[in-house]
Design a protein around this motif. Structure first.
Motif, PDB file in Angstrom:
ATOM      1  N   CYS A  44     130.483  16.415 -39.069  1.00 49.93           N
ATOM      2  CA  CYS A  44     130.174  17.828 -38.889  1.00 49.93           C
ATOM      3  C   CYS A  44     131.350  18.522 -38.190  1.00 49.93           C
ATOM      4  CB  CYS A  44     128.904  17.977 -38.054  1.00 49.93           C
ATOM      5  SG  CYS A  44     128.459  19.700 -37.757  1.00 49.93           S
ATOM      6  N   HIS A  46     131.224  20.946 -36.297  1.00 49.18           N
ATOM      7  CA  HIS A  46     130.843  21.459 -34.974  1.00 49.18           C
ATOM      8  C   HIS A  46     131.317  20.513 -33.869  1.00 49.18           C
ATOM      9  CE1 HIS A  46     127.455  22.628 -31.971  1.00 49.18           C
ATOM     10  NE2 HIS A  46     128.543  23.350 -31.754  1.00 49.18           N
ATOM     11  N   TYR A  47     130.883  19.256 -33.908  1.00 52.88           N
ATOM     12  CA  TYR A  47     131.272  18.292 -32.865  1.00 52.88           C
ATOM     13  C   TYR A  47     131.881  17.016 -33.433  1.00 52.88           C
ATOM     14  CZ  TYR A  47     129.160  20.766 -28.909  1.00 52.88           C
ATOM     15  OH  TYR A  47     128.861  21.671 -27.927  1.00 52.88           O
ATOM     16  N   VAL A  49     130.748  14.788 -35.471  1.00 51.51           N
ATOM     17  CA  VAL A  49     129.813  13.661 -35.430  1.00 51.51           C
ATOM     18  C   VAL A  49     129.182  13.501 -36.812  1.00 51.51           C
ATOM     19  CG1 VAL A  49     129.315  13.921 -32.978  1.00 51.51           C
ATOM     20  CG2 VAL A  49     127.910  15.149 -34.655  1.00 51.51           C
ATOM     21  N   CYS A  68     123.280  19.358 -40.989  1.00 53.06           N
ATOM     22  CA  CYS A  68     123.600  18.483 -39.860  1.00 53.06           C
ATOM     23  C   CYS A  68     122.380  18.473 -38.950  1.00 53.06           C
ATOM     24  CB  CYS A  68     124.831  18.983 -39.105  1.00 53.06           C
ATOM     25  SG  CYS A  68     125.162  17.974 -37.639  1.00 53.06           S
ATOM     26  N   ALA A  70     122.082  17.344 -35.996  1.00 48.05           N
ATOM     27  CA  ALA A  70     122.311  17.499 -34.558  1.00 48.05           C
ATOM     28  C   ALA A  70     121.885  18.886 -34.087  1.00 48.05           C
ATOM     29  CB  ALA A  70     123.781  17.241 -34.220  1.00 48.05           C
ATOM     30  N   HIS A  71     122.375  19.936 -34.759  1.00 52.92           N
ATOM     31  CA  HIS A  71     122.051  21.298 -34.349  1.00 52.92           C
ATOM     32  C   HIS A  71     121.665  22.188 -35.518  1.00 52.92           C
ATOM     33  CE1 HIS A  71     125.030  19.714 -31.348  1.00 52.92           C
ATOM     34  NE2 HIS A  71     123.977  19.941 -30.587  1.00 52.92           N
ATOM     35  N   GLY A  72     121.416  21.585 -36.681  1.00 55.59           N
ATOM     36  CA  GLY A  72     120.844  22.333 -37.799  1.00 55.59           C
ATOM     37  C   GLY A  72     121.802  23.143 -38.648  1.00 55.59           C
ATOM     38  N   ALA A  73     123.089  22.936 -38.547  1.00 53.99           N
ATOM     39  CA  ALA A  73     124.023  23.694 -39.391  1.00 53.99           C
ATOM     40  C   ALA A  73     123.747  23.400 -40.868  1.00 53.99           C
ATOM     41  CB  ALA A  73     125.467  23.325 -39.050  1.00 53.99           C
ATOM     42  N   PRO A  86     126.104  26.705 -35.793  1.00 48.70           N
ATOM     43  CA  PRO A  86     127.155  26.893 -34.788  1.00 48.70           C
ATOM     44  C   PRO A  86     128.578  26.757 -35.316  1.00 48.70           C
ATOM     45  CG  PRO A  86     126.104  24.771 -34.510  1.00 48.70           C
ATOM     46  CD  PRO A  86     125.308  25.511 -35.545  1.00 48.70           C
TER      47      PRO A  86
HETATM   48  S1  FES Z   1     127.162  18.654 -34.431  1.00 54.04           S
HETATM   49 FE1  FES Z   1     126.564  19.405 -36.416  1.00 54.04          FE
HETATM   50  S2  FES Z   1     125.644  21.318 -35.984  1.00 54.04           S
HETATM   51 FE2  FES Z   1     126.280  20.604 -34.046  1.00 54.04          FE
END
Ligand code: FES
Length: 109
Positions: A44, A46-47, A49, A68, A70-73, A86
């Motif tokens: 991802c 974002h981070y 991961v 994703c 982790a935070h729904g992207a 995000p």
């Molecule tokens: S790590 Fe994928 S949306 Fe935050």
């Protein structure tokens, strides 16, 4: 070139994880799109991961977007661009593939 999978293993409304270099985790995501195949790194933007929380859990329930967990992207399955979340406007890393006449999907390069 690196062998990935058979074209017949891929679907339009779900994606699978692949571990072509035997890293012990699915480092790539593959799915059908139109007449072709899309392959992205399972990272991802974002981070940096992995995107999934369970085996092959890469898409929304309606099969319209990669997600994703982790935070729904949400990401477009054709381009990998994030359209919600995000990392909006960033993209998954797309990889070039080729398909031979036996339906084998190969990573180019
Ligand atoms: S790590 Fe994928 S949306 Fe935050």
């Amino acid at each position: 070139m690196t062998y990935l999978c058979q074209l017949s293993e891929l679907r339009h409304d779900s994606a699978i994880g692949l571990d072509p270099w035997c890293d012990g985790r699915d480092t790539l995501i593959a799915l059908r799109y139109g007449d072709g195949v899309r392959v992205f790194r399972n990272n991802c933007p974002h981070y940096d991961v992995p995107m999934h929380y369970r085996k092959n859990g890469f898409m929304t329930a309606d099969g319209q977007h990669l997600v994703c967990f982790a935070h729904g992207a949400l990401f477009r399955p054709d381009s990998g661009e994030c359209v919600l979340g995000p990392c909006l406007g960033q993209s998954l890393k797309a990889l070039e593939v080729s398909i031979d006449d036996k339906g084998s999907v190969w990573l180019v390069g």
